[in-house]
Write a protein that holds these residues in place. Structure first.
Motif: not given
Length: 343
Positions: A245-246, A248-250, A252-253
């Motif tokens: 999840e970390y 994927n979050s990066y 996205q950013s």
């Protein structure tokens, strides 16, 4: 097989690790010894007078029955702290440990306060006799350093809407998006004890890794310790899933700024740079209440408590009644302010 005890040089009583002073302490005469200055009990000829071929308590002679994963425990007959040496040697020896900083008394008080703060918890929940069953446990964890190579391909759009004369115009630009990313994560914790609830252990995080100490067996005196049930290779898939999840979050950013974004290809190559076997401090409370089992855990360094207490049906009824009554009163006041009457 060896059983290691730490005898007080003054009175011969068993010594335990004191979370408040950080010393090995004797509760009988008050003597304290600095753990950092003690010799390694796993080296040859150290504490050899306390080694026997069976697991027996060296204080009272009782046979010590443990599960295969237990590396430190307390004698059920006399309460002496014992460390089972052969379960902490070779590949079973932890690299580091975070010692307890919260004493048993502090943990018990914190649990009582936590339970009282539960407005819907039954009044007789967490009574004194249940709280006294609290156990200080060193849980085995693997701390991973994970290096990730990430490549993503995607399609992005930027949409602009504006007016030109009598017309509203929507302009859409299309982009092929490519990102190549390197992400490294350190000290990713995964509990390695089969009997521990993974979700419960995850919720205890974070542990203060700045408090990690080189492992010494005296830290275990007076507590129960488990050895790992799974090695770092067996738990690697869970570690990858934990950082997913970390990552994927990066991603996205790193691909922000577009009106829409859809990924056509995403490749994540995760490698283990290092995995350290460590012991982390947890206070545990297990008991039955109204024929249901409950488990609570506290981070032995930060004091964070996790667990789901039972709910009192009587208190829920009173709570809903109070909420309904307050809502009804508010509606009546609003009606009066607007010139209406009661109904």
């Amino acid at each position: 097989m060896s059983v290691i005890e730490y005898k007080c040089p003054n009175c011969g009583s068993g010594m335990v690790f004191d979370s408040k002073t950080g010393m090995l302490s004797c509760h009988s005469c008050g003597r304290e010894d600095n753990i950092e200055q003690l010799p390694d009990p796993m080296s040859p000829n150290v504490f050899s007078e306390n080694e026997v071929m069976e697991y027996h308590c060296n204080s009272c002679g009782a046979v010590i029955m443990t599960e295969a994963e237990t590396a430190a425990t307390v004698c059920s007959f006399c309460g002496s702290a014992v460390v089972i040496g052969d379960r902490l040697s070779g590949t079973l020896a932890p690299a580091m440990v975070i010692p307890f900083s919260i004493s048993k008394e502090e943990a018990m008080n914190a649990f009582r306060k936590w339970c009282k703060n539960g407005r819907l918890t039954p009044n007789d929940f967490m009574t004194a006799d249940r709280i006294e069953g609290i156990t200080g446990l060193y849980v085995p964890f693997w701390l991973y350093e994970l290096h990730n190579k990430v490549e993503v391909h995607g399609h992005g759009t930027k949409v602009r809407t504006y007016r030109k004369g009598d017309y509203q115009i929507t302009e859409t630009q299309h982009f092929d998006v490519y990102r190549k990313i390197r992400l490294n994560y350190v000290k990713v914790p995964i509990d390695a004890a089969e009997k521990m609830n993974d979700e419960l252990m995850d919720k205890l995080e974070p542990f203060p890794y700045g408090k990690l100490k080189e492992f010494k067996t005296p830290y275990l005196a007076g507590y129960i310790a488990e050895k790992y049930s799974y090695d770092d290779k067996e738990l690697f898939p869970r570690a990858k899933e934990k950082i997913k999840e970390y990552i994927n979050s990066y991603i996205q950013s790193a691909t922000s700024g577009y009106t829409t974004m859809s990924f056509t290809n995403k490749q994540i190559d995760t490698r283990v740079k290092q995995a350290d076997y460590v012991l982390l401090p947890v206070w545990m409370v297990h008991y039955d209440y109204n024929k249901s089992k409950y488990t609570f855990a506290m981070n032995g360094q930060t004091g964070k408590i996790v667990g789901k207490p039972p709910i009192s049906k009587a208190k829920v009824t009173v709570w809903f009644a109070s909420i309904s009554g307050a809502t009804l009163l508010s509606l009546k006041l609003i009606s009066l302010m607007m010139g209406g009457g009661f109904w």
